[in-house]
Design a protein around this motif. Structure first.
Motif, PDB file in Angstrom:
ATOM      1  N   LYS A 241       0.777  -1.237   0.000  1.00 35.35           N
ATOM      2  CA  LYS A 241       0.000   0.000   0.000  1.00 35.35           C
ATOM      3  C   LYS A 241       0.810   1.290   0.000  1.00 35.35           C
ATOM      4  O   LYS A 241       0.307   2.324  -0.410  1.00 35.35           O
ATOM      5  N   VAL A 242       2.040   1.253   0.484  1.00 33.06           N
ATOM      6  CA  VAL A 242       2.828   2.482   0.573  1.00 33.06           C
ATOM      7  C   VAL A 242       3.681   2.593  -0.686  1.00 33.06           C
ATOM      8  O   VAL A 242       4.440   1.692  -1.016  1.00 33.06           O
ATOM      9  N   LYS A 243       3.539   3.698  -1.370  1.00 33.63           N
ATOM     10  CA  LYS A 243       4.232   3.886  -2.654  1.00 33.63           C
ATOM     11  C   LYS A 243       5.521   4.677  -2.471  1.00 33.63           C
ATOM     12  O   LYS A 243       5.763   5.279  -1.427  1.00 33.63           O
ATOM     13  N   GLY A 244       6.338   4.677  -3.511  1.00 35.22           N
ATOM     14  CA  GLY A 244       7.555   5.476  -3.533  1.00 35.22           C
ATOM     15  C   GLY A 244       8.648   4.934  -2.631  1.00 35.22           C
ATOM     16  O   GLY A 244       8.624   3.786  -2.191  1.00 35.22           O
ATOM     17  N   GLY A 245       9.593   5.803  -2.343  1.00 33.86           N
ATOM     18  CA  GLY A 245      10.744   5.421  -1.537  1.00 33.86           C
ATOM     19  C   GLY A 245      10.380   4.984  -0.137  1.00 33.86           C
ATOM     20  O   GLY A 245      10.999   4.075   0.424  1.00 33.86           O
ATOM     21  N   LEU A 246       9.345   5.606   0.424  1.00 38.48           N
ATOM     22  CA  LEU A 246       8.917   5.224   1.764  1.00 38.48           C
ATOM     23  C   LEU A 246       8.388   3.791   1.789  1.00 38.48           C
ATOM     24  O   LEU A 246       8.660   3.039   2.730  1.00 38.48           O
ATOM     25  N   GLY A 247       7.695   3.376   0.755  1.00 39.69           N
ATOM     26  CA  GLY A 247       7.207   2.004   0.669  1.00 39.69           C
ATOM     27  C   GLY A 247       8.337   1.000   0.479  1.00 39.69           C
ATOM     28  O   GLY A 247       8.348  -0.061   1.099  1.00 39.69           O
ATOM     29  N   VAL A 248       9.290   1.358  -0.385  1.00 43.55           N
ATOM     30  CA  VAL A 248      10.434   0.464  -0.637  1.00 43.55           C
ATOM     31  C   VAL A 248      11.224   0.263   0.652  1.00 43.55           C
ATOM     32  O   VAL A 248      11.581  -0.864   1.012  1.00 43.55           O
ATOM     33  N   MET A 249      11.474   1.343   1.366  1.00 41.76           N
ATOM     34  CA  MET A 249      12.271   1.262   2.590  1.00 41.76           C
ATOM     35  C   MET A 249      11.449   0.746   3.770  1.00 41.76           C
ATOM     36  O   MET A 249      11.973   0.004   4.608  1.00 41.76           O
ATOM     37  N   GLY A 250      10.186   1.126   3.841  1.00 44.48           N
ATOM     38  CA  GLY A 250       9.367   0.839   5.016  1.00 44.48           C
ATOM     39  C   GLY A 250       9.217  -0.625   5.351  1.00 44.48           C
ATOM     40  O   GLY A 250       9.382  -1.014   6.508  1.00 44.48           O
ATOM     41  N   ASP A 251       8.918  -1.453   4.347  1.00 43.76           N
ATOM     42  CA  ASP A 251       8.699  -2.871   4.655  1.00 43.76           C
ATOM     43  C   ASP A 251       9.979  -3.539   5.146  1.00 43.76           C
ATOM     44  O   ASP A 251       9.939  -4.379   6.041  1.00 43.76           O
ATOM     45  N   ASP A 252      11.121  -3.135   4.612  1.00 47.63           N
ATOM     46  CA  ASP A 252      12.387  -3.743   5.050  1.00 47.63           C
ATOM     47  C   ASP A 252      12.802  -3.250   6.434  1.00 47.63           C
ATOM     48  O   ASP A 252      13.376  -4.015   7.216  1.00 47.63           O
ATOM     49  N   ILE A 253      12.513  -1.995   6.729  1.00 50.96           N
ATOM     50  CA  ILE A 253      12.827  -1.476   8.064  1.00 50.96           C
ATOM     51  C   ILE A 253      11.979  -2.194   9.112  1.00 50.96           C
ATOM     52  O   ILE A 253      12.477  -2.609  10.164  1.00 50.96           O
ATOM     53  N   VAL A 254      10.699  -2.392   8.824  1.00 48.70           N
ATOM     54  CA  VAL A 254       9.830  -3.119   9.765  1.00 48.70           C
ATOM     55  C   VAL A 254      10.263  -4.585   9.850  1.00 48.70           C
ATOM     56  O   VAL A 254      10.285  -5.163  10.949  1.00 48.70           O
TER      57      VAL A 254
END
Length: 156
Positions: free
Chosen positions: A123-136
């Protein structure tokens, strides 16, 4: 320069398992940083790299017109480093055993994408989505690694 950063020194260009290759590179770099410095330094570098990566991924995706290319593995670095910094903050945990277990759990969470990790990925697009799932995924890998290692100390 952007491609070298986003592909983690071109490790993301590996024809097989670029995410795993990037995670191995991140693990080695993280252990070197921990050897030279402290878990707090690694954690702060994780935040810095993540902020820069979100911006650079946004620019890259705008230029190429695609989301979350497999060659982008800077997100694996952020997740692995977060996991390592969490494990290394615990003084009674062997960092090498913790690093190996953390690596395996990070790859599991990153590939399987259970619960909120999958929701962020979808659901999260852009750089925040790419980084977000891996950070979590890195956070959960660090948490589960610490729980396993602490329980093993308790049971011994």
């Amino acid at each position: 320069m952007r491609k070298a950063f986003l592909t983690l020194f071109y490790s993301g260009l590996s024809p097989k398992a670029p995410g795993t290759v990037g995670s191995v590179v991140a693990l080695i770099l993280g252990l070197i940083i921990l050897w030279l410095s402290s878990p707090t330094t690694l954690f702060l570098l994780t935040i810095l790299v993540s902020i820069i990566a979100v911006n650079q991924i946004d620019k890259y995706e705008h230029e190429v017109g695609s989301h979350d290319d497999k060659e982008i593995v800077i997100d694996e670095l952020a997740g692995m480093w977060l996991c390592l910094s969490m494990v290394a903050h615990s003084s009674d945990v062997n960092i090498f055993i913790g690093a190996i277990l953390g690596f395996a759990l990070f790859r599991f969470f990153d590939i399987a994408k259970p619960s909120i990790i999958g929701k962020i990925d979808a659901k999260v697009k852009g750089g925040l989505g790419v980084m977000g799932d891996d950070i979590v995924a890195g956070f959960f890998a660090g948490l589960v690694t610490l729980l396993i290692l602490k329980l093993s100390l308790f049971l011994v």
